[in-house]
Design an enzyme around this catalytic site. Sequence first.
Site, mmCIF file in Angstrom:
data_model
loop_
_atom_site.group_PDB
_atom_site.id
_atom_site.type_symbol
_atom_site.label_atom_id
_atom_site.label_comp_id
_atom_site.label_asym_id
_atom_site.label_seq_id
_atom_site.Cartn_x
_atom_site.Cartn_y
_atom_site.Cartn_z
ATOM 1 C CG ASP A 16 40.090 29.299 27.371
ATOM 2 O OD1 ASP A 16 41.249 29.319 27.841
ATOM 3 O OD2 ASP A 16 39.071 29.320 28.079
ATOM 4 C CG ASN A 30 50.832 38.128 39.690
ATOM 5 O OD1 ASN A 30 51.557 37.519 40.490
ATOM 6 N ND2 ASN A 30 49.520 37.996 39.679
ATOM 7 C CB VAL A 39 45.988 34.473 30.856
ATOM 8 C CG1 VAL A 39 46.840 33.259 30.575
ATOM 9 C CG2 VAL A 39 45.468 35.075 29.547
ATOM 10 C CG ASP A 40 48.260 34.054 36.876
ATOM 11 O OD1 ASP A 40 48.615 32.865 36.835
ATOM 12 O OD2 ASP A 40 48.769 34.889 37.654
ATOM 13 N N GLY A 131 45.680 42.874 28.972
ATOM 14 C CA GLY A 131 44.464 42.804 29.777
ATOM 15 C C GLY A 131 44.613 43.743 30.969
ATOM 16 C CE1 TYR A 133 49.804 43.034 35.825
ATOM 17 C CE2 TYR A 133 51.697 42.266 34.557
ATOM 18 C CZ TYR A 133 50.985 42.305 35.746
ATOM 19 O OH TYR A 133 51.452 41.624 36.845
HETATM 20 P P1 ADP Z 1 47.989 40.847 31.657
HETATM 21 O O1 ADP Z 1 47.905 40.928 33.150
HETATM 22 O O2 ADP Z 1 49.358 40.422 31.162
HETATM 23 O O3 ADP Z 1 47.467 42.066 30.978
HETATM 24 P P2 ADP Z 1 45.505 39.301 31.295
HETATM 25 O O4 ADP Z 1 45.367 37.869 31.641
HETATM 26 O O5 ADP Z 1 44.784 40.301 32.136
HETATM 27 O O6 ADP Z 1 47.088 39.574 31.249
HETATM 28 O O7 ADP Z 1 45.048 39.535 29.791
HETATM 29 C C1 ADP Z 1 45.839 39.271 28.660
HETATM 30 C C2 ADP Z 1 44.931 38.983 27.483
HETATM 31 O O8 ADP Z 1 44.450 37.648 27.570
HETATM 32 C C3 ADP Z 1 43.693 39.858 27.383
HETATM 33 O O9 ADP Z 1 43.484 40.156 26.014
HETATM 34 C C4 ADP Z 1 42.588 38.955 27.893
HETATM 35 O O10 ADP Z 1 41.340 39.266 27.301
HETATM 36 C C5 ADP Z 1 43.054 37.619 27.370
HETATM 37 N N1 ADP Z 1 42.511 36.430 28.068
HETATM 38 C C6 ADP Z 1 41.865 36.344 29.253
HETATM 39 N N2 ADP Z 1 41.552 35.054 29.537
HETATM 40 C C7 ADP Z 1 42.015 34.312 28.491
HETATM 41 C C8 ADP Z 1 41.992 32.909 28.153
HETATM 42 N N3 ADP Z 1 41.434 32.008 28.978
HETATM 43 N N4 ADP Z 1 42.564 32.528 26.994
HETATM 44 C C9 ADP Z 1 43.147 33.421 26.155
HETATM 45 N N5 ADP Z 1 43.193 34.740 26.413
HETATM 46 C C10 ADP Z 1 42.626 35.182 27.550
#
Ligand code: ADP
Length: 182
Positions: A16, A30, A39-40, A131, A133
């Site tokens: 994580d 974003n 992640v955000d 994710g 995007y």
């Molecule tokens: P984006 O909008 O840039 O696609 P996302 O946050 O939707 O970003 O997802 C990017 C990647 O991070 C995906 O592979 C998702 O599964 C992963 N992800 C989501 N939460 C976490 C976390 N807490 N730590 C690490 N990776 C994560």
Amino acid sequence: MEKSVGKTKIRIIQGDITDQKTDAIVNAANSSLMGGGGVDGAIHRRGGPRILEECRKIRAAEWPSGLPTGKAVITTGGNLKTRHVIHTVGPVWKGGNRGEPDLLAEAYRNSLKLAASKGLKSIAFPSMSTGAYGYPVEEACRIALKSVREFLEKENGLQEVVFVLFSQPDLRIYEDAARKLL
Ligand code: ADP
């Protein structure tokens, strides 16, 4: 998995991003810089309100209409174990012919540049854009590894770059690519 480029150690792990103790972690933000999902969402949830406060100030002072794709800004890490969060915006996948590869490479490069310019020694990235995007992870991962390698071949202030993959399949994809590219 561990590799090195020059003096910099590259670690590829499953985990994580909000648990990382690197000097900075990178947020897949974003343009609004006002939080979101994935992640955000996790970063703002665990990092607390100070991160959002700084994001608001940066928007007002520097990017009133939002942070453009590929650019990066830095805030406190708030309550996280990291001292800083670098917020960057990856491209939304639109099929691959709308400049997505260059924009994704820019997001990695500008995050690294910002970390280096602040004298930071370690940085952790999530898998940007793959994710919500929708960027295919096999392609995104090659760009991630190549941009980091190319950056480190020119600048070597950083001691450690960590790629933090949330899922086992993503970890495998990154490790396979790293065997070829690093
Ligand atoms: P984006 O909008 O840039 O696609 P996302 O946050 O939707 O970003 O997802 C990017 C990647 O991070 C995906 O592979 C998702 O599964 C992963 N992800 C989501 N939460 C976490 C976390 N807490 N730590 C690490 N990776 C994560």
